[in-house]
Design an enzyme around this catalytic site. Structure first.
Site, PDB file in Angstrom:
ATOM      1  N   GLY B  34       0.911  -1.022   0.142  1.00  0.00           N
ATOM      2  CA  GLY B  34       0.070  -0.512   0.377  1.00  0.00           C
ATOM      3  C   GLY B  34       0.799   0.696  -0.257  1.00  0.00           C
ATOM      4  O   GLY B  34       0.574   2.356  -0.745  1.00  0.00           O
ATOM      5  N   ASP B  80      -7.173   1.762   5.508  1.00  0.00           N
ATOM      6  CA  ASP B  80      -6.058   0.699   6.355  1.00  0.00           C
ATOM      7  C   ASP B  80      -6.759   0.624   8.229  1.00  0.00           C
ATOM      8  O   ASP B  80      -7.085   2.281   9.105  1.00  0.00           O
ATOM      9  CB  ASP B  80      -4.928   1.277   6.461  1.00  0.00           C
ATOM     10  N   ARG B  91      10.639  -1.730   5.794  1.00  0.00           N
ATOM     11  CA  ARG B  91       9.352  -1.955   4.044  1.00  0.00           C
ATOM     12  C   ARG B  91       8.981  -0.896   4.161  1.00  0.00           C
ATOM     13  O   ARG B  91       8.753  -0.249   2.742  1.00  0.00           O
ATOM     14  CB  ARG B  91       9.138  -3.238   3.554  1.00  0.00           C
ATOM     15  N   SER B 127     -12.014  -0.365   8.797  1.00  0.00           N
ATOM     16  CA  SER B 127     -12.551  -1.388   8.052  1.00  0.00           C
ATOM     17  C   SER B 127     -13.161  -1.717   7.247  1.00  0.00           C
ATOM     18  O   SER B 127     -13.720  -0.752   6.408  1.00  0.00           O
ATOM     19  CB  SER B 127     -12.663  -2.986   9.308  1.00  0.00           C
ATOM     20  N   LEU B 151      -7.005 -12.642   3.295  1.00  0.00           N
ATOM     21  CA  LEU B 151      -7.674 -13.395   2.367  1.00  0.00           C
ATOM     22  C   LEU B 151      -9.131 -12.567   2.720  1.00  0.00           C
ATOM     23  O   LEU B 151      -9.705 -12.645   1.659  1.00  0.00           O
ATOM     24  CB  LEU B 151      -7.814 -14.919   2.429  1.00  0.00           C
ATOM     25  N   ARG B 154      -9.697  -9.428   1.107  1.00  0.00           N
ATOM     26  CA  ARG B 154      -9.482  -9.223  -0.546  1.00  0.00           C
ATOM     27  C   ARG B 154     -10.671 -10.713  -1.465  1.00  0.00           C
ATOM     28  O   ARG B 154     -11.029  -9.346  -2.522  1.00  0.00           O
ATOM     29  CB  ARG B 154      -8.670 -10.604  -0.458  1.00  0.00           C
ATOM     30  N   CYS B 205      -4.373 -36.231  18.680  1.00  0.00           N
ATOM     31  CA  CYS B 205      -3.266 -37.586  19.127  1.00  0.00           C
ATOM     32  C   CYS B 205      -2.125 -36.720  19.303  1.00  0.00           C
ATOM     33  O   CYS B 205      -1.690 -36.968  19.328  1.00  0.00           O
ATOM     34  CB  CYS B 205      -4.058 -38.582  18.828  1.00  0.00           C
TER      35      CYS B 205
END
Lengths: 568, 647
Positions: B34, B80, B91, B127, B151, B154, B205
């Site tokens: 972004g 965001d 970054r 959001s 996901l 998206r 288990c």
């Protein structure tokens, strides 16, 4: 060119480690250390965005130091395309302003600005010595580029030369003549080496124990369904050899038949599924790659001296190992598989033990070589380094650096020993050789039509398409130059291309030339950012000595959104 | 073009430059990709025009009445939800140290605006799932960029863009790999046209009784032990499941074991807490396991540990632990693991006592990581499994996805490059770099792929020396895709009117010729041929409200069914008496017949809203494989260190 794998850094301050966490997971503490010990020099010319974008991607992950050499004064046009300038930068030195803005990105990085003209800078002795990587952006006087290359070559400093204009860009890398890489980060699926065709006694013993009673009533279904697939394959291989005159399944047909044999053992169990799925992959004879073969045949491996890089000593020792055993040292890793915990752990230990034995043998040979070459004690190669080498022995790589192709006024453009290969590229529809030739013509135009530099900071370079007045004649001129390069390349390669293909190739080149002229040397920010992304990625590969860098020229066509690599 | 615009004008040509400047774009996500996309948009003058963009893309769902509220001025809107973390700074270059904990959207706007004051940026710290981001909102954009790390979001944006018929540029990176995909309704595949890989889970288990790999012990520490001690512990962790292979008796026994642990929780804060927990899970439970001899007939039984013996006489163990825990790159000895275990338990207990009722595992919460790393290592030791450094455990436990500046820079640039092509494709062109003649000139083997102006599916593999950036042609939609195969339209409700479900049913029958059909909302089925209880209720009562982001789904039950219909709901000002209380827009919806269905695939993997989870390593492999083979499957990967196991 020492290949060093420093031990993990135990004492990086937590905050720093946290900041760099996501990248440390790619290149590790040793890569980070190498990056932090790097001082990059950017010789910035033209509109200068690509170089600054490249530095941005090096400052963020924490390159040690950087210096920008740029005597240009910030103009309106710079403000419209360079993110690391502000309104207040107008009229200031671009080097100083971009260094200031880049430094804001990471307080751990030191940046310096040099505003001296390139012509006088490069005149001084040892001026490139403080740097261990050089970035040069086009356009610049080709005689100066030639001198930079001369100095960089003498000092073995990796140097990048790049051009970015409009939708096209290219960069070339000048690496030392021998640039070996141990940590190439191969695809994890290609690193599994189980030695199923050459099991050693401990492994065979384990297999016999685990498969005892397989195929008879004496083994219950639970045990059967938990035999590791490695054992299953080895078990059935023995059966196969008994029936086939002691030979392993070799052809695809034989392997398919072998898979049927495994499948007959059980139709449903997961471990049998795994065994079947791995038949083709795991039954390949352990041949070494052509890259490794080339390294074994390199002159450096036999010309060991006191100061030979450790790479060549270890490579020599590995070659001796290979000559003795007809296989490389075992890497020792075992992939995940269905098995009882204890069996799996035992299997892991069997492989690990063999890997350690192989490595110990290599270490011993290295020690002998150190003795033979009188290597000083303080340069003794660490066992850790030898171990890493053994683990990745099948995937080591060697890049042979080649000089940049520099276009100088009055000298013909030649391709030397690459002429034949490049002429072949011309007829490859995937290739971007045409674009590369356009850039050569672009360099030639600048080299032949520029005037001596003048006092208002203008270096006197004339870029095709930079003035409206000469736009049309520039197009014609550039196309002519590019077409002559094509003709000369074909002549040099002693070949020819038939019609209509020849005209199509030239028409394509003419279009690309027009694009270059239209952009007039101006950078599109987005393309500069992309090219800077690629260059910085390659810089990181070179300074960390991890992953295999581009060999040696990469072209980007923004209209088709793709890259192409040429070895010039 | 003089001055600032000189270079962009030279590169794009006058007409595309104007269109770019007059554009209105949405950027969802101001993280790794972004930040880079925003920089590129600003430096390429997106949203810097002064004239409102004329909507030339004649989208049929837009009617004049609906769009009066739409603000179509040239602008970049950034949304965001996140705040800035230290591990972003390697970054996400629009952020500095002093910005930590501030909302990403606001800081991104502030930093990027300094570059080009003529660009208008509107930042939302919110959001994308919020109701205010309705179909109408999405319709106001020329283009949407996804720069997300998960996901669910998206998929949501994918669906909203399909409904609004706005082109979407979807992107993601993992380490050195990246991918960019242009999506347009009815033209290309959508994000959900292909199912996404599923997260790996482990049989209970294996985790609780028979671990064989480090990850089993890490999952045990993180998803069992930690929540039992500090979490709500009621819910079962999603990464541990009871499978067919699990022994029912053993599963019951494990339940009892967990109960006993809960009792020990009562000792929290007391001096003997660490010792009690330790001896319970590393001694008593292990001894119980050992005693089940049938379990160990064919495998090595575990060896239990005793707190007192391990601790020995060497002084104050807790304070030693706090020093050791800083050495997270080396592998701790067993005793060092015990020290860190005691130290972390003590710190976590204090946090609980000072009011933190529930602590959840978070890879970036050092106390919780210390606990999980030391407990996992102690358990590994017991089962003869290799120990790992805390740093390595962090990656496995937190599903950390590596992220670097270079991949983000490259991926974001590729996004904006595709944006140019899409904008080029949606205008009549005279001259310039991307005129169709030059787009098809680049050796495309005679293909003229004009889907979305020649945009391509782009793969970045910067660790691959030969093909760093490679492309693939965009493919058309999957006719069976549950997300993009329905016809998207609108149900416009007049402000103040309260139509009933019955009226909607009648409207659908009248306008679209339905006979037998069903209506579903996000809450479930509200009408079908056998369910007519709700007909008298108002749509509002059925949870259908105007200007939200939900959909009403209409499915035909006829023998030869029509395609599904997905309706978003908007409100309409009653300007005149003739404005109906409720109408379908556009007024001339045509529903084609559904394609004949192929054998049913695992539908659950592609249903919108069903959150699927994935294993990062599998994703990376899958991406490389796919890029290599040039398969058509779409797989976009996570950008940042999303904690998939935990969400």
């Amino acid at each position: 060119m020492e290949v060093q794998v420093p031990p993990p850094l135990q004492d990086i301050p937590t905050a720093k480690e946290k900041k760099y966490d996501r990248q440390l997971r790619l290149w590790g503490a040793s890569g980070q250390k190498a990056l932090e010990e790097t001082h990059v020099l950017l010789i910035n010319n033209g509109s200068g965005v690509t170089g600054v974008e490249t530095l941005k991607n090096l400052v963020l992950p924490g390159v040690g130091q950087f210096t920008i050499l740029d005597s240009h004064v910030v103009s309106e046009a710079d403000l419209g395309v360079n993110f690391f300038l502000e309104e207040e930068s107008l009229g200031q030195f671009r080097a100083e302003e971009t260094v200031r803005c880049l430094c804001e990105l990471n307080p751990g990085v030191q940046g310096f600005a040099l505003t001296e003209p390139l012509e006088t800078f490069i005149d001084k002795d040892d001026v490139l010595k403080p740097y261990n990587l050089i970035l040069v952006s086009a356009p610049l006087d080709s005689a100066i580029l030639a001198r930079i290359q001369l100095y960089a070559n003498a000092l073995q400093i990796p140097t990048f030369y790049f051009r970015s204009t409009g939708f096209y860009s290219s960069f070339s890398v000048l690496l030392p003549t021998a640039f070996p890489i141990v940590d190439t980060h191969p695809d994890p699926t290609s690193t599994t080496d189980l030695r199923l065709l050459k099991p050693w006694p401990t492994l065979s013993e384990f297999v016999r124990e685990k498969t005892k009673g397989l195929g008879t009533e004496s083994m219950n279904q639970h045990d059967k369904s938990h035999i590791p697939y490695v054992c299953l394959l080895l078990h059935y291989l023995e059966q196969w050899r008994d029936k086939n005159g002691g030979k392993n399944p070799e052809t695809y047909k034989e392997k398919s038949a072998f898979r049927e044999l495994v499948r007959e053992g059980d139709a449903n169990e997961e471990n049998f599924d795994e065994a079947c799925a791995n038949v083709l992959k795991a039954l390949n004879p352990p041949t070494i790659s052509s890259t490794v073969r080339n390294i074994f045949a390199a002159p450096e491996i036999d010309e060991l001296t006191t100061s030979s890089p450790s790479f060549w000593l270890i490579a020599n020792a590995i070659r001796q190992f290979y000559n003795t055993h007809n296989e490389l040292p075992l890497p020792g890793a075992v992939p995940d598989m269905k098995a009882q915990s204890a069996d799996y752990i035992e299997l892991q230990n069997i492989y690990k033990k063999k890997a350690r034995q192989d490595c110990a043998e290599v270490v011993e040979t290295v020690r002998q070589l150190e003795k033979q070459t009188d290597r000083p004690k303080e340069h003794e190669i660490s066992e850790k380094e030898i171990e890493n080498f053994c683990k990745g022995a099948a995937h080591i790589s060697l890049v042979r650096g080649r000089p940049l192709q520099i276009v100088e006024a009055g000298k013909p453009i030649t391709f030397g020993d690459r002429a034949k290969a490049m002429a072949m590229e011309l007829t490859n529809p995937e290739s971007l050789i045409g674009l590369y030739i356009c850039f050569l013509a672009w360099d030639e135009y600048i080299a032949t039509r520029s005037t001596p530099s003048n006092e208002n900071g203008d270096n006197g370079l004339k870029i095709p398409g930079s003035t409206d007045k000469d736009y049309k004649t520039d197009e014609t001129k550039l196309i002519d130059m590019a077409h002559i390069i094509v003709d000369n390349l074909l002549k040099e390669a002693n070949t020819s291309i038939d019609e209509p293909e020849s005209s199509e190739i030239k028409a394509q080149i003419a279009k690309q030339c027009k694009e270059l002229v239209r952009a007039g040397g101006g950078e599109l920010h987005n393309l500069a950012s992309l090219t800077g992304g690629m260059i910085s990625q390659e810089v990181i590969k070179v300074v960390t000595r991890q992953y295999v860098p581009v060999d040696n020229t990469c072209l980007f066509d923004g209209i088709a959104s793709r890259t192409y690599v040429l070895r010039i | 073009m003089p001055g600032r615009d000189r270079f962009i004008g030279q590169s794009l040509g006058a007409s595309l430059t104007k269109r770019v400047k007059d554009s209105r774009v949405l950027l969802v996500g101001a993280g790794g990709i972004g930040c880079e996309v925003l920089k590129n948009l600003v430096c390429c003058s997106f949203g810097s025009g002064s004239t409102p963009a004329k909507d030339s893309s004649t989208s049929e769902t837009e009617s004049n009445e609906l769009n009066t509220s739409n603000d179509r001025k040239p602008e970049i809107v950034v949304i965001d939800l996140d705040t800035i973390d230290l591990s972003n700074l390697n970054r996400q270059f629009l952020f500095r140290k002093q910005h930590i904990k501030k909302p990403k959207a606001f800081v991104a706007k502030e930093t990027a605006s300094q570059f080009n004051p003529s660009v208008s940026i509107d930042a939302h710290h919110a959001s994308i799932f919020d109701k205010q981001y309705s179909v109408d909102f999405f319709e106001s954009f020329d283009l949407v960029f996804n720069a997300l790390d998960n996901l669910a979001a998206r998929r949501h944006v994918n669906r909203m863009c399909l409904a609004a018929n706005v082109p979407l540029i979807e992107s993601g990176t993992t380490g050195f790999a990246g991918q960019v995909q242009a999506i347009q309704r009815g033209v290309t595949e959508c994000y959900d046209c292909n199912s996404k890989p599923v997260q790996k889970s482990f049989p209970i288990c294996t985790i609780r009784s028979t671990p064989s790999q480090p990850i089993h012990c890490i999952v045990w520490a993180k998803s069992y032990l930690f929540p039992e001690l500090f979490g709500t512990s009621e819910e079962d962790a999603s990464d541990v499941v009871v499978t067919e292979g699990d022994n029912a008796e053993e599963v019951a026994k494990l339940k009892e074991e967990a109960e006993a642990l809960k009792n020990i929780r009562g000792l929290l804060g007391k001096d003997e807490f660490a010792q009690e927990v330790f001896n319970k899970v590393f001694h008593d439970d292990i001894e119980r396991l050992r005693s089940m001899s049938e379990m160990w007939q064919s495998r090595q039984p575990p060896t239990s540990l005793k707190f007192e013996e391990l601790k020995g006489e060497q002084g104050e163990i807790e304070s030693q632990g706090s020093a050791i825990s800083l050495q997270d790159q080396g592998i701790w000895s067993i005793r060092e693991n015990l020290a860190v275990f005691c130290h972390s338990l003590s710190v976590l207990s204090k946090r609980v006592q000072s009011g933190e009722n529930v602590i959840e595992f978070d890879k970036d919460d050092k106390d919780t990581l210390d606990f999980v790393a030391s407990a996992a290592n102690l358990r590994s030791h017991i089962f003869g499994i290799n120990l790992h450094s805390e740093w390595e455990i962090k990656q496995m436990a937190g599903n950390i996805i590596p992220a670097i500046a270079t991949s983000n820079a490259l991926t974001a640039s590729l996004c904006v490059l595709e944006a140019f092509k899409i904008m080029r494709g949606s205008q009549t062109y005279t001259n310039g770099a991307l005129a169709p003649s030059s787009a098809s000139n680049a050796h495309t083997n005679g293909h003229h792929d004009d889907l979305m102006g020649g945009a391509r599916m782009v793969f970045l593999q910067s660790h691959n020396t030969e093909r760093m950036v490679a492309t693939q042609r965009l493919v058309g939609p999957n006719p069976e895709c549950p997300v993009c195969s329905p016809v998207y339209a609108k149900l416009a409700l007049q402000e103040g009117s309260l139509p009933t479900l019955g009226q909607l049913v009648d409207l659908l029958k009248e306008k679209l010729g339905y006979d037998e059909f069903s209506i579903t909302t996000d809450a479930g089925i509200i009408f079908d041929p056998d369910l007519d209880d709700n007909l008298e209720k108002s749509l509002a009562e059925m949870g259908i409200e105007a200007n939200g982001n939900g959909f009403i789904r209409v499915a035909d039950d006829a023998d030869e069914p029509k395609a599904d219909l997905a309706l978003s709901v908007s409100s309409q000002k009653g300007t005149s008496q003739e404005t109906p209380a409720m109408q379908l827009l556009p007024t001339d919806i045509t529903l084609p017949l559904k394609p004949i269905k192929a054998p049913v695939k695992d539908d659950a993997t592609a249903m919108p809203g069903t959150k699927r989870k994935r294993e990062p390593e599998e994703q990376i492999d899958a991406v490389f494989k796919k890029a290599k083979l040039g398969e058509q499957e779409v797989l976009v990967i996570e950008d940042d260190g999303a904690i998939l196991l935990d969400d």
